[in-house]
Enzyme design. Structure first.
Site, short mmCIF file in Angstrom:
data_model
loop_
_atom_site.label_atom_id
_atom_site.label_comp_id
_atom_site.label_asym_id
_atom_site.label_seq_id
_atom_site.Cartn_x
_atom_site.Cartn_y
_atom_site.Cartn_z
N THR A 48 -2.82 2.58 13.08
CA THR A 48 -4.26 2.31 13.07
C THR A 48 -5.02 3.40 13.82
O THR A 48 -6.10 3.82 13.41
CB THR A 48 -4.57 0.93 13.69
N CYS A 49 -4.43 3.88 14.89
CA CYS A 49 -5.08 4.91 15.71
C CYS A 49 -5.32 6.18 14.90
O CYS A 49 -6.39 6.80 14.98
CB CYS A 49 -4.23 5.22 16.94
#
Length: 159
Positions: A48-49
């Site tokens: 997600t980062c």
């Protein structure tokens, strides 16, 4: 205790990832006299980062600066070499990476998480904040597993 809007950032040393190598910076000096959009991720290069969080701040950098942000800072409990490589791979010159390798910053502001179930150990929670002259102006902390309130888009709506 978790930091709140209106609180001054605690004094910690972070490591700035630069082309010349890691450079220690004191939070009181670094955040003084400017308005900073800071986002924190559990780890550089994590799904997600890398797919959403960092790209959102890269994409919205000009809009954030147009709304009075002087600098955009990304941080994670990673070393400066990893943070620099992540910015080179997926970031931009509009983003400054400050490594929190020992989790001093996230511990001092009360935003740690236990990622040991995923082999990550102690990390910082996913959050964003607007810091104005060292004081927290906005704070957006995600619920575990979420990516909603710490995004660049959400922050733009707050400015």
């Amino acid at each position: 205790m978790t930091i709140s809007v209106g609180d001054k950032l605690p004094e910690v040393t972070l490591i700035k990832a630069t082309a010349q190598g890691p450079q220690p910076v004191k939070s009181s000096d670094y955040f003084a006299g400017k308005r900073v959009a800071l986002f924190s991720v559990p780890g550089a290069f994590t799904p997600t980062c890398s797919a959403k969080h960092l790209p959102g701040f890269v994409e919205k950098a000009a809009e954030l600066k147009a709304k009075g942000v002087d600098e955009i800072v990304g941080t994670a409990v990673n070393d400066a070499f990893v943070m620099g490589a992540w910015n080179k791979h997926a970031g931009s010159e509009d983003i400054t990476m400050l490594a929190d390798g020992n989790a001093d910053f996230v511990e001092a502001i009360g935003l740690t998480m236990d990622g040991s179930g995923f082999g990550l150990g102690k990390r910082g929670q996913r959050f964003s904040m607007v810091i104005n002259d060292g004081v927290v102006e906005q704070l957006n902390v995600e619920e575990p597993g979420d990516f909603k309130v710490s995004s660049a888009e959400h922050m733009l709506g707050q400015l």
